[in-house]
Design an enzyme around this catalytic site. Structure first.
Site, PDB file in Angstrom:
ATOM      1  N   ASP A   1     -61.176 -35.550 -71.290  1.00 19.12           N
ATOM      2  CA  ASP A   1     -62.028 -34.617 -72.033  1.00 19.12           C
ATOM      3  C   ASP A   1     -61.297 -33.381 -72.555  1.00 19.12           C
ATOM      4  O   ASP A   1     -61.903 -32.314 -72.710  1.00 19.12           O
ATOM      5  CB  ASP A   1     -63.220 -34.193 -71.171  1.00 19.12           C
ATOM      6  CG  ASP A   1     -64.286 -35.271 -71.115  1.00 19.12           C
ATOM      7  OD1 ASP A   1     -64.493 -35.942 -72.147  1.00 19.12           O
ATOM      8  OD2 ASP A   1     -64.909 -35.447 -70.054  1.00 19.12           O
TER       9      ASP A   1
ATOM     10  N   ASP B   1     -67.174 -41.565 -75.656  1.00 19.28           N
ATOM     11  CA  ASP B   1     -67.075 -40.112 -75.795  1.00 19.28           C
ATOM     12  C   ASP B   1     -65.775 -39.681 -76.471  1.00 19.28           C
ATOM     13  O   ASP B   1     -65.730 -38.651 -77.157  1.00 19.28           O
ATOM     14  CB  ASP B   1     -67.126 -39.417 -74.427  1.00 19.28           C
ATOM     15  CG  ASP B   1     -68.171 -39.970 -73.483  1.00 19.28           C
ATOM     16  OD1 ASP B   1     -68.383 -41.198 -73.469  1.00 19.28           O
ATOM     17  OD2 ASP B   1     -68.757 -39.182 -72.721  1.00 19.28           O
TER      18      ASP B   1
ATOM     19  N   GLY C   1     -67.623 -54.731 -71.461  1.00 19.76           N
ATOM     20  CA  GLY C   1     -68.256 -53.437 -71.609  1.00 19.76           C
ATOM     21  C   GLY C   1     -69.257 -53.207 -70.499  1.00 19.76           C
ATOM     22  O   GLY C   1     -70.002 -54.118 -70.121  1.00 19.76           O
TER      23      GLY C   1
ATOM     24  N   THR D   1     -71.671 -49.816 -68.372  1.00 19.01           N
ATOM     25  CA  THR D   1     -72.148 -48.444 -68.505  1.00 19.01           C
ATOM     26  C   THR D   1     -71.703 -47.620 -67.311  1.00 19.01           C
ATOM     27  O   THR D   1     -71.315 -48.159 -66.275  1.00 19.01           O
ATOM     28  CB  THR D   1     -73.678 -48.387 -68.640  1.00 19.01           C
ATOM     29  OG1 THR D   1     -74.042 -47.119 -69.191  1.00 19.01           O
ATOM     30  CG2 THR D   1     -74.382 -48.574 -67.291  1.00 19.01           C
TER      31      THR D   1
ATOM     32  N   TRP E   1     -72.350 -39.996 -79.720  1.00 17.69           N
ATOM     33  CA  TRP E   1     -70.899 -39.741 -79.827  1.00 17.69           C
ATOM     34  C   TRP E   1     -70.306 -40.603 -80.938  1.00 17.69           C
ATOM     35  O   TRP E   1     -69.427 -40.167 -81.679  1.00 17.69           O
ATOM     36  CB  TRP E   1     -70.182 -40.048 -78.513  1.00 17.69           C
ATOM     37  CG  TRP E   1     -70.451 -39.170 -77.331  1.00 17.69           C
ATOM     38  CD1 TRP E   1     -70.604 -39.580 -76.031  1.00 17.69           C
ATOM     39  CD2 TRP E   1     -70.555 -37.732 -77.288  1.00 17.69           C
ATOM     40  NE1 TRP E   1     -70.819 -38.506 -75.204  1.00 17.69           N
ATOM     41  CE2 TRP E   1     -70.782 -37.356 -75.944  1.00 17.69           C
ATOM     42  CE3 TRP E   1     -70.487 -36.726 -78.263  1.00 17.69           C
ATOM     43  CZ2 TRP E   1     -70.942 -36.027 -75.540  1.00 17.69           C
ATOM     44  CZ3 TRP E   1     -70.654 -35.398 -77.870  1.00 17.69           C
ATOM     45  CH2 TRP E   1     -70.874 -35.058 -76.528  1.00 17.69           C
TER      46      TRP E   1
ATOM     47  N   SER F   1     -76.658 -36.754 -66.104  1.00 17.89           N
ATOM     48  CA  SER F   1     -76.322 -38.052 -65.515  1.00 17.89           C
ATOM     49  C   SER F   1     -77.530 -38.570 -64.736  1.00 17.89           C
ATOM     50  O   SER F   1     -77.802 -38.115 -63.629  1.00 17.89           O
ATOM     51  CB  SER F   1     -75.106 -37.908 -64.593  1.00 17.89           C
ATOM     52  OG  SER F   1     -74.781 -39.144 -63.998  1.00 17.89           O
TER      53      SER F   1
ATOM     54  N   SER G   1     -76.910 -40.426 -61.187  1.00 21.52           N
ATOM     55  CA  SER G   1     -76.537 -39.560 -60.066  1.00 21.52           C
ATOM     56  C   SER G   1     -77.508 -38.398 -59.881  1.00 21.52           C
ATOM     57  O   SER G   1     -77.286 -37.541 -59.025  1.00 21.52           O
ATOM     58  CB  SER G   1     -75.109 -39.037 -60.251  1.00 21.52           C
ATOM     59  OG  SER G   1     -74.987 -38.355 -61.487  1.00 21.52           O
TER      60      SER G   1
END
Length: 398
Positions: free
Chosen positions: A115, A175, A233, A235, A251, A365, A368
């Site tokens: 990031d 992202d 792929g 998630t 994104w 999120s 979580s």
């Protein structure tokens, strides 16, 4: 030029739900900016020279130091506000933030991740573009070099989280279509082709793998570390491996036009249309996305306003490049106005209390349980960026 796989481009369903809406006026946008800045100034006194947590707790940010992946968005809000009103107080605090980012990269504080673009573009690249500050440029180039360390030749992508090269971490995430803009900027400033090549390679690896054939998106995509072959792929933030996480889709909607500015590959326009039409066709009645596009009205699930704000910025950017004959261009224009109007009128903060976000009802999120139905700082940033885009001819930080 590499190939982008063919994707399905859905027709926009019932375009009149956008075309029958009223476009925002400049006065309405200005009023929304003024309202947001009232909260921003309260938060400046609340945060001081520190930063907000990624998301709010009971709609109040806590104060933290410069160690998260999200801190650059706060500084970006300061620069956007400064470009609106030229208040030197904003400039001074934002510059102190930039010096903190220079210290962070010099000492490699909490930077072993993907990031770097989210951290350094809206903070340091922004200051360089606004003021030509050499320390801001130094921090940005060093951050680009740090991001380059995560590039994997086998597969041609920037690895997301985790220890480099390990099979369980050998993946990209959607992202990073925003994070690679840091590398395009480094190329622009240095002329060193290595930055551009990595950014371009990562773009194509993403376009051909993390985007499904129906133009929805996985959040992450794994490769074989020994051969670089695409594997699967999955998630991390979305509802399931088969669904489309709304912010991930956004994104893509924003990352594609940002990359098109530098690459000018016509295939990117088709990819943009596929991802954008998929997003628009799954918006609920009020045109603000739920946190995963599998959900709509009646699901009882929370919205993610940050996804909608990001998508507005992406559509606004791509409208600069779409040919006038594109049959969806007018619908895109009205759609972004409709989405932004809904954010302004139904989701922007009205309580001027220290630590409140600019934009309510986001999701950080879901799995979580972090920042669910809360404000988040990237939502604040992209909401304010969208408003500034609608208000003036704005030079991008990205």
């Amino acid at each position: 030029m590499m190939k982008i796989k063919p994707v399905k481009v859905e027709s926009i369903e019932n375009p009149k739900r956008f075309l029958n809406s009223r476009l925002l006026t400049k006065i309405e946008v200005e009023e929304a900016i003024e309202k947001a800045l009232k909260q921003l100034y309260i938060n400046i006194d609340y945060f001081g020279e520190e930063y907000p947590t990624p998301a709010t707790f009971n709609n109040i940010y806590k104060v933290m130091d410069n160690t998260e992946w999200t801190n650059g968005f706060w500084t970006g809000c300061l620069w956007l506000a400064y470009e609106y009103n030229q208040d030197k107080k904003l400039k001074n605090i934002a510059h102190k933030n930039v010096l903190s980012f220079l210290n962070r990269i010099n000492n490699r504080i909490a930077l072993d991740h993907h990031d770097l673009g989210f951290l350094y573009t809206p903070s340091c690249t922004a200051e360089y573009r606004i003021n030509g500050d050499v320390k801001a440029l130094e921090a940005t180039i060093k951050a680009a070099d740090k991001l380059m360390e995560r590039y994997q030749e086998k597969g041609g992508f920037i690895q997301a989280w985790g220890e480099l090269g390990y099979k369980e971490h050998y993946r990209l995430i959607i992202d990073c279509l925003l994070n690679i803009q840091l590398l395009f900027f480094a190329y622009e400033q240095t002329g060193d082709e290595k930055y551009r090549q990595v950014a371009v390679n990562h773009f194509y690896a993403s376009a051909n793998n993390v985007v499904r054939d129906d133009s929805s998106a996985f959040h992450t995509f794994y490769f074989d570390p020994e051969t670089g072959e695409p594997l699967k792929g999955v998630t991390r933030q979305g509802y399931s491996d088969e669904s489309s996480w709304a912010r991930g889709q956004a994104w893509g909607i924003y990352g594609i036009p940002l990359s098109y500015r530098k690459m000018k590959d016509y295939q990117q326009i088709i990819l943009f249309k596929g991802m954008t039409n998929y997003f628009l066709n799954r918006l609920p009645e009020d045109k603000v996305s739920y946190w995963d596009l599998i959900f709509t009205d009646g699901s009882g699930q929370p919205r993610d306003t940050s996804a909608t704000a990001t998508a507005v910025c992406g559509i606004h950017e791509m409208l600069k490049y779409l040919p006038e004959v594109d049959p969806d261009k007018e619908t895109y224009k009205y759609a972004m106005h409709t989405m932004l109007r809904s954010l302004i009128e139904q989701y922007s903060n009205n309580e001027l209390i220290a630590g409140r976000p600019l934009l309510l009802h986001g999701v950080y999120s879901w799995h979580s349980g972090k920042g669910v139905d809360e404000g988040n700082i990237w939502g604040d940033y992209y909401y304010l960026e969208a408003l500034i885009r609608f208000y003036k001819d704005w030079e991008l930080y990205w």
